[in-house]
Scaffold this motif. Structure first.
Motif, PDB file in Angstrom:
ATOM      1  N   SER A  83      75.495  12.310  33.513  1.00  0.00           N
ATOM      2  CA  SER A  83      75.477  13.735  33.600  1.00  0.00           C
ATOM      3  C   SER A  83      75.868  14.043  35.054  1.00  0.00           C
ATOM      4  O   SER A  83      76.849  14.773  35.032  1.00  0.00           O
ATOM      5  N   LYS A  84      75.603  13.734  35.921  1.00  0.00           N
ATOM      6  CA  LYS A  84      76.044  13.683  37.183  1.00  0.00           C
ATOM      7  C   LYS A  84      77.221  13.303  37.314  1.00  0.00           C
ATOM      8  O   LYS A  84      78.360  14.102  38.070  1.00  0.00           O
ATOM      9  N   GLU A  90      83.262  15.128  37.685  1.00  0.00           N
ATOM     10  CA  GLU A  90      84.533  14.699  37.108  1.00  0.00           C
ATOM     11  C   GLU A  90      85.208  15.915  36.230  1.00  0.00           C
ATOM     12  O   GLU A  90      86.452  16.056  36.046  1.00  0.00           O
ATOM     13  N   VAL A  91      84.390  16.752  35.627  1.00  0.00           N
ATOM     14  CA  VAL A  91      84.990  17.723  34.649  1.00  0.00           C
ATOM     15  C   VAL A  91      84.566  19.045  35.073  1.00  0.00           C
ATOM     16  O   VAL A  91      83.559  19.825  34.509  1.00  0.00           O
ATOM     17  N   PRO A  92      85.098  19.631  36.166  1.00  0.00           N
ATOM     18  CA  PRO A  92      84.588  20.808  36.597  1.00  0.00           C
ATOM     19  C   PRO A  92      84.894  22.128  35.534  1.00  0.00           C
ATOM     20  O   PRO A  92      84.047  23.146  35.646  1.00  0.00           O
ATOM     21  N   GLU A  93      85.760  21.894  34.727  1.00  0.00           N
ATOM     22  CA  GLU A  93      86.153  23.285  33.769  1.00  0.00           C
ATOM     23  C   GLU A  93      85.280  22.998  32.682  1.00  0.00           C
ATOM     24  O   GLU A  93      85.070  23.962  31.749  1.00  0.00           O
ATOM     25  N   GLY A  94      84.463  21.844  32.381  1.00  0.00           N
ATOM     26  CA  GLY A  94      83.613  21.933  31.068  1.00  0.00           C
ATOM     27  C   GLY A  94      82.379  22.419  31.052  1.00  0.00           C
ATOM     28  O   GLY A  94      81.579  22.503  32.012  1.00  0.00           O
ATOM     29  N   TYR A 106      80.386  21.232  26.226  1.00  0.00           N
ATOM     30  CA  TYR A 106      81.228  20.132  26.363  1.00  0.00           C
ATOM     31  C   TYR A 106      80.843  19.027  27.059  1.00  0.00           C
ATOM     32  O   TYR A 106      80.837  17.810  26.557  1.00  0.00           O
ATOM     33  N   LEU A 107      79.947  19.352  28.139  1.00  0.00           N
ATOM     34  CA  LEU A 107      79.509  18.138  28.960  1.00  0.00           C
ATOM     35  C   LEU A 107      78.437  17.354  28.033  1.00  0.00           C
ATOM     36  O   LEU A 107      78.291  16.248  28.061  1.00  0.00           O
TER      37      LEU A 107
END
Length: 247
Positions: free
Chosen positions: A73-74, A79-83, A87-88
């Motif tokens: 999760s971290k 890595e995916v700031p837009e998610g 989505y995450l």
């Protein structure tokens, strides 16, 4: 010690082989090898500690599952700031799926360490992922969070976690959006409109409308790519509704 001799019923040489084998897998020296022995102790051995508590890998499996979820999760959060949350959560589920954990356990050949009264040929497929999670739990108890994070990074994230590949392996955003529209009985349309860009390569511009409402625009070097790009934007705009299948 009586504990290790009784459970593993093996001469010191085998204990030494176990220590070296675990050390090679971890990439660092274990501090308390007894914790790792418990990570491979099947419940069929029916051992209990001095207080009468069952001794097997299942509690370590529980702990390892939590540590995997936290560290993955971290990584995804960074890595995916837009998610968004949905989505995450979906991406984390793909990474720590039972199938993937079983593959990790097989790749490390963890089954060779398992102590059991059941023939290994009788084990179900999930034993591989179970002991992998138990190993992660043992690392956390033995060496703490930093070593646990390093192991997961080296053995899971670096070799296996590719965000784009994980997305493409399971879904096409266009297919996902279309499927949702069909289930919700909403009309949708991908239309090409004039692209006024001055790129050297020809670009296609696509507009996606859902229920007569313009949801997303995108442009790319092919109509297919532009449609997928527009679908991805629409997906993130509608994600909470798509995930819950609610209007």
């Amino acid at each position: 010690m009586k504990f290790s001799t009784k459970i593993f019923n093996s001469p010191p040489k085998m204990d030494g082989d176990f220590f070296l084998g675990i050390k090679r897998i971890l990439g660092f020296k274990p501090k308390d090898i007894e914790i790792y022995k418990k990570a491979f102790l099947h419940r069929s051995v029916n051992k209990r500690d001095a207080d009468g508590n069952p001794m097997n890998y299942e509690r370590l499996e529980f702990l390892g599952d939590a540590m995997l979820g936290t560290i993955i999760s971290k990584h995804l959060y960074s890595e995916v700031p837009e998610g968004d949350e949905g989505y995450l959560t979906k991406m984390r589920s793909k990474i720590v799926s039972r199938k993937h954990l079983n593959e990790l356990g097989k790749d490390l050949d963890l089954l060779r360490f398992v102590e059991s009264r059941i023939p290994k040929s009788h084990f179900g497929e999930n034993i591989h992922g179970n002991v992998f999670e138990a190993l992660v739990g043992a690392i956390y108890l033995d060496k703490g969070y930093p070593y646990c994070e390093k192991f997961i990074n080296d053995r899971v994230i670096e070799p296996y976690v590719d965000i784009e590949q994980l997305e493409g392996r399971v879904i096409s955003y266009k297919s996902l959006v279309i499927e949702w529209c069909q289930k919700q009985k909403k009309t949708f349309n991908y239309s090409v409109y004039e692209d006024t860009g001055k790129d050297e390569l020809k670009h296609f511009a696509v507009k996606l409308t859902i229920a007569d409402k313009m949801m997303a625009k995108a442009r790319a070097t092919s109509k297919k790519k532009a449609e997928e790009k527009a679908s991805r934007r629409a997906y993130f705009a509608l994600q909470s509704k798509i995930e819950s299948q609610q209007l």
